[in-house]
Design an enzyme around this catalytic site. Sequence first.
Site, PDB file in Angstrom:
ATOM      1  N   SER A   1     -36.063  27.692  52.853  1.00 39.60           N
ATOM      2  CA  SER A   1     -34.692  28.199  52.894  1.00 39.60           C
ATOM      3  C   SER A   1     -34.476  29.213  51.757  1.00 39.60           C
ATOM      4  O   SER A   1     -35.138  30.251  51.743  1.00 39.60           O
ATOM      5  CB  SER A   1     -33.724  27.014  52.827  1.00 39.60           C
TER       6      SER A   1
ATOM      7  N   ASP B   1     -32.239  24.047  63.829  1.00 36.73           N
ATOM      8  CA  ASP B   1     -31.776  24.244  62.460  1.00 36.73           C
ATOM      9  C   ASP B   1     -30.345  24.785  62.521  1.00 36.73           C
ATOM     10  O   ASP B   1     -30.105  25.852  63.109  1.00 36.73           O
ATOM     11  CB  ASP B   1     -32.724  25.259  61.787  1.00 36.73           C
TER      12      ASP B   1
ATOM     13  N   HIS C   1     -33.313  21.602  59.767  1.00 41.76           N
ATOM     14  CA  HIS C   1     -33.536  22.309  58.495  1.00 41.76           C
ATOM     15  C   HIS C   1     -34.110  21.393  57.409  1.00 41.76           C
ATOM     16  O   HIS C   1     -34.358  21.833  56.300  1.00 41.76           O
ATOM     17  CB  HIS C   1     -32.189  22.874  58.023  1.00 41.76           C
TER      18      HIS C   1
HETATM   19  N1  GSH Z   1     -25.455  20.867  51.188  1.00 40.57           N
HETATM   20  C1  GSH Z   1     -25.500  21.938  52.129  1.00 40.57           C
HETATM   21  C2  GSH Z   1     -26.884  22.227  52.642  1.00 40.57           C
HETATM   22  C3  GSH Z   1     -27.896  22.165  51.588  1.00 40.57           C
HETATM   23  C4  GSH Z   1     -29.266  22.072  52.177  1.00 40.57           C
HETATM   24  O1  GSH Z   1     -29.478  21.955  53.385  1.00 40.57           O
HETATM   25  N2  GSH Z   1     -30.215  22.133  51.293  1.00 40.57           N
HETATM   26  C5  GSH Z   1     -31.575  22.136  51.718  1.00 40.57           C
HETATM   27  C6  GSH Z   1     -32.191  23.434  51.289  1.00 40.57           C
HETATM   28  S1  GSH Z   1     -31.271  24.836  51.905  1.00 40.57           S
HETATM   29  C7  GSH Z   1     -32.303  20.999  51.042  1.00 40.57           C
HETATM   30  O2  GSH Z   1     -33.505  21.042  50.894  1.00 40.57           O
HETATM   31  N3  GSH Z   1     -31.577  19.949  50.631  1.00 40.57           N
HETATM   32  C8  GSH Z   1     -32.138  18.870  49.844  1.00 40.57           C
HETATM   33  C9  GSH Z   1     -32.881  17.828  50.608  1.00 40.57           C
HETATM   34  O3  GSH Z   1     -32.807  17.778  51.850  1.00 40.57           O
HETATM   35  O4  GSH Z   1     -33.580  17.009  49.954  1.00 40.57           O
HETATM   36  C10 GSH Z   1     -24.649  21.610  53.305  1.00 40.57           C
HETATM   37  O5  GSH Z   1     -24.442  20.416  53.512  1.00 40.57           O
HETATM   38  O6  GSH Z   1     -24.263  22.544  54.013  1.00 40.57           O
END
Ligand code: GSH
Length: 280
Positions: free
Chosen positions: A145, A220, A253
């Site tokens: 991402s 995603d 995602h």
């Molecule tokens: N918090 C955001 C999205 C954040 C998100 O999806 N982060 C991804 C990277 S873009 C991630 O790796 N989150 C941490 C995880 O899943 O451990 C939302 O809810 O819209």
Amino acid sequence: MKQLENVRTFGGEQQVWQHQSATLNCTMNFAIFLPEQAKTEKLPVLYWLSGLTCTEQNFITKAGAQRYAAQHKVIIVAPDTSPRGDDVADNESYDLGKGAGFYLNATQQPWAKHYQMYDYIVNELPVLIAEHFPVNGKQAISGHSMGGHGALTIALKNPQRYSSVSAFAPIVAPTQVPWGQKAFQHYLGDNQTQWTQYDATALVNAETRLPIRIDQGDKDSFLTEQLRPELFLDACRAHHVACEYYLRQGYDHSYYFIATFIGEHIAFHAKALYQDPRTA
Ligand SMILES: N[C@@H](CCC(=O)N[C@@H](CS)C(=O)NCC(=O)O)C(=O)O
């Protein structure tokens, strides 16, 4: 440097270290997986750049990469995603400030003092790693991402430093999507020529030679508004640049998606790292 964690896994060691970063003006953590062979051999390094809201922990606890890194004799370094600490500027939203460094060098206040993640990843961290760990100078880079954006832009700007680049669900055209536009406006201001310096779709060109691979889930939720891989693929096609692209049916995602295909990405990088003619 201070060691915070050291855990045996797949014959190697998963460690977390803390150090004072001169580039970021703060204390930073990074994770490093050392395969068993690192005790006796110098090995290549894969850098992993995580996405929004992540620290150095998300990848090492969720991706299941250690099995494959051990198998392919690749060290993996997973840094944090932004500067940290009480005096570091932040914002309430998850996509700006801490956890959202976007792997660029901020020029605007209040960000510029600490938000220099591009220089940290490209210059400071590899020197620190070379000083303290058994690396052979070969590097590859991958990410997810926002981290996929970081990996692609850093590799495209420094093709001599990386044997290969890959990404999971990357932001490929930050200047054209809300996540990137918001971050770039705050970190870089109005200067659009600076913006394109951190946009993979704008950076890819006819000279691009390094192996590129992207995996994207078709379920995603960020695909059509924030990621838009077709913009990068069109630019690659226009410049006759090869990009291995896999649209994965039913995947979202999350790290469940990353865990499913991380083995293929590590094999992809290992091939380039061990075939790289620069390997002594
Ligand atoms: N918090 C955001 C999205 C954040 C998100 O999806 N982060 C991804 C990277 S873009 C991630 O790796 N989150 C941490 C995880 O899943 O451990 C939302 O809810 O819209």
